[in-house]
Design a protein around this motif. Structure first.
Motif, PDB file in Angstrom:
ATOM      1  N   ALA A 395      20.601 -80.617 -48.223  1.00 31.13           N
ATOM      2  CA  ALA A 395      19.527 -81.341 -47.107  1.00 31.13           C
ATOM      3  C   ALA A 395      20.025 -81.114 -45.604  1.00 31.13           C
ATOM      4  O   ALA A 395      19.480 -80.865 -44.801  1.00 31.13           O
ATOM      5  N   GLN A 396      21.604 -81.536 -45.905  1.00 26.85           N
ATOM      6  CA  GLN A 396      22.076 -81.611 -44.249  1.00 26.85           C
ATOM      7  C   GLN A 396      22.236 -80.220 -43.728  1.00 26.85           C
ATOM      8  O   GLN A 396      22.084 -80.046 -42.706  1.00 26.85           O
ATOM      9  N   ALA A 397      22.629 -79.288 -44.643  1.00 18.61           N
ATOM     10  CA  ALA A 397      22.758 -77.877 -44.335  1.00 18.61           C
ATOM     11  C   ALA A 397      21.623 -77.391 -43.767  1.00 18.61           C
ATOM     12  O   ALA A 397      21.332 -76.516 -42.677  1.00 18.61           O
ATOM     13  N   LEU A 398      20.314 -77.395 -44.559  1.00 17.25           N
ATOM     14  CA  LEU A 398      19.253 -77.038 -44.306  1.00 17.25           C
ATOM     15  C   LEU A 398      18.675 -77.671 -42.850  1.00 17.25           C
ATOM     16  O   LEU A 398      17.950 -76.902 -42.042  1.00 17.25           O
ATOM     17  N   ALA A 399      18.912 -78.899 -42.770  1.00 22.20           N
ATOM     18  CA  ALA A 399      18.468 -79.462 -41.319  1.00 22.20           C
ATOM     19  C   ALA A 399      19.173 -78.638 -40.196  1.00 22.20           C
ATOM     20  O   ALA A 399      18.383 -78.615 -39.337  1.00 22.20           O
ATOM     21  N   GLN A 403      17.295 -76.239 -37.238  1.00 24.11           N
ATOM     22  CA  GLN A 403      17.659 -76.319 -35.957  1.00 24.11           C
ATOM     23  C   GLN A 403      17.576 -75.159 -35.076  1.00 24.11           C
ATOM     24  O   GLN A 403      17.296 -74.926 -34.052  1.00 24.11           O
ATOM     25  N   GLY A 404      18.338 -74.212 -35.674  1.00 30.37           N
ATOM     26  CA  GLY A 404      18.406 -72.941 -35.146  1.00 30.37           C
ATOM     27  C   GLY A 404      17.154 -72.173 -35.098  1.00 30.37           C
ATOM     28  O   GLY A 404      16.889 -71.463 -34.240  1.00 30.37           O
ATOM     29  N   ALA A 405      16.274 -72.411 -36.374  1.00 30.99           N
ATOM     30  CA  ALA A 405      15.063 -71.616 -36.188  1.00 30.99           C
ATOM     31  C   ALA A 405      14.113 -72.281 -35.259  1.00 30.99           C
ATOM     32  O   ALA A 405      13.157 -71.647 -34.714  1.00 30.99           O
ATOM     33  N   GLN A 406      14.327 -73.589 -34.801  1.00 31.52           N
ATOM     34  CA  GLN A 406      13.621 -74.162 -34.070  1.00 31.52           C
ATOM     35  C   GLN A 406      13.912 -73.640 -32.647  1.00 31.52           C
ATOM     36  O   GLN A 406      12.994 -73.264 -31.804  1.00 31.52           O
ATOM     37  N   ARG A 407      15.113 -73.502 -32.140  1.00 37.39           N
ATOM     38  CA  ARG A 407      15.566 -72.887 -31.101  1.00 37.39           C
ATOM     39  C   ARG A 407      14.835 -71.352 -30.828  1.00 37.39           C
ATOM     40  O   ARG A 407      14.646 -71.083 -29.915  1.00 37.39           O
TER      41      ARG A 407
END
Length: 412
Positions: A395-399, A403-407
């Motif tokens: 879960a931590q890595a996916l979060a 964030q990169g995908a949101q950027r």
């Protein structure tokens, strides 16, 4: 027209002064021959005085008188020939006067044609700002601008994926208020390269979300519109950027595009201030750094600012791969285009390494974000899907990856 009248009149006046001096010579002043004649006459008197005092003998006195008399005759002939001009050649003077006039008038016109702006009225600062404001208010809309671009055929996937896309399009058509359907459609159309369909769906997403629309929603819409218009920031894209900046005035991607919009509307002064600050605050490997560096010196010149482009700094110590010291030394000697190629090469190298060797969630997030800002949404989407598979259950890595995908603007 007034400018040209003033310039030509001034050039003619200066030419006239030169012409008068050349044609009239030294009229009104004593000609050189008259001065010589007076000197020779005084010398004759001195010969008689020297002979009387015994300084010279009669033979020398006669020889000297003969030489001085010859010079007097020559000076008198020159004086009679030259008249008031003192022997100034009148025809040659006129020719030179005409050449000077042609050079001054023609040279001024040629120089202004090369360095000036023929046909433009004087543009004081306030007038330039008003003209830029009017251009900004009357620029083409998204639809008007795209109407002048080549028509792009839709990219239709094949097989099972094609069937799913067809069903998704039909679903949102039958259920126009289906938020999740429009979200999926916007992402998948963008992934296919159907940018216009993607931003149409994303615009609907924002309408359905209303006040709940997030920064990433507006940024994604703006990026899709700008990409569809081949870099043009339309009023609709500007509106999306404005909404994004109202949510987060410090967002760097929105500020980059806002500066681009200012450049397109003849406000290099505002664009330079925004991009200079953004360049100072951005990480060296931020995707917008290279395009800014390639244009900011020209932008500073247009803004009337004496600006020195700082050397390309190395990536900060965040533990991620970046340019080496040798890379940075070489980059300082590169043109902006070569620096852009170097950065693109680094992105490609990182992509290859992650695909073959894997990497940290931060590296995957950086790659996804970089691809999104560079406009390669298809690749960003593919990398994001691969990263989700690699870090499934973490879960931590996916979060971090998200964030990169949101950027990149490919997820909310």
């Amino acid at each position: 027209m007034i400018f040209w009248i003033v310039v030509i009149t001034a050039a003619l006046m200066i030419s006239g002064l030169f012409a008068y001096a050349l044609i009239k010579g030294r009229a009104g002043d004593e000609p050189p021959a008259a001065y010589d004649l007076r000197v020779y006459q005084d010398q004759l008197k001195e010969v008689d005085k020297d002979l009387a005092r015994g300084v010279i003998n009669a033979e020398d006195a006669e020889r000297i008188r003969t030489e001085i008399s010859r010079r007097i005759l020559a000076a008198d002939a020159q004086l009679q020939h030259g008249g008031d001009t003192g022997g100034q050649p009148e025809t040659a003077g006129k020719v030179v006067a005409v050449l000077i006039a042609a050079f001054l008038v023609g040279g001024a016109a040629a120089l202004y044609a090369e360095l000036g702006a023929p046909g433009y009225d004087d543009m004081p600062l306030q007038a330039r700002i008003e003209a830029a404001t009017e251009q900004h208010a009357n620029r083409p809309s998204q639809a008007e601008f795209e109407a002048n671009l080549p028509v792009r055929p839709l990219n239709e996937p094949e097989g099972e994926y094609g069937e799913l896309i067809g069903k998704l399009r039909q679903t949102v058509e039958d259920r126009p208020d289906d938020l999740q359907g429009h979200i999926l459609l916007a992402r998948n159309e963008a992934n296919l390269g159907n940018i216009k369909n993607a931003y149409t769906a994303q615009d609907k997403v924002i309408q359905l979300k209303g006040e709940d629309a997030a920064l990433a929603d507006y940024l994604f819409l703006a990026e899709l519109m700008i990409a569809s218009a081949e870099g043009y920031v339309s009023p609709e894209a500007e509106s999306a950027l404005r909404s994004a900046l109202q949510i987060d005035p410090s967002d760097q991607l929105a500020r980059y595009y806002w500066g681009l919009m200012l450049i397109q509307n003849n406000r290099p002064d505002l664009a330079f201030r925004m991009w200079e600050t953004l360049l100072q605050q951005s990480a060296p490997d931020a995707p917008w750094v290279a395009p800014i560096r390639s244009r900011i010196q020209d932008l500073a010149f247009l803004a009337g600012v004496d600006y020195q482009l700082p050397p390309l700094a190395p990536a900060m110590g965040d533990g991620l791969s970046g340019p080496t010291a040798e890379d940075m030394q070489a980059a300082q000697e590169m043109t902006p285009e070569e620096q852009q190629e170097m950065i693109q090469g680094m992105v490609d190298n990182l992509s290859d390494r992650l695909a073959t060797e894997g990497g940290t969630p931060q590296e995957w997030a950086r790659l996804i974000g970089a691809l999104g800002v560079l406009g390669d949404l298809n690749q960003a989407q593919a990398i994001f899907l691969e990263a989700q598979t690699r870090f499934e259950g973490n879960a931590q890595a996916l979060a971090i990856v998200r964030q990169g995908a949101q950027r990149a603007g490919i997820v909310n």
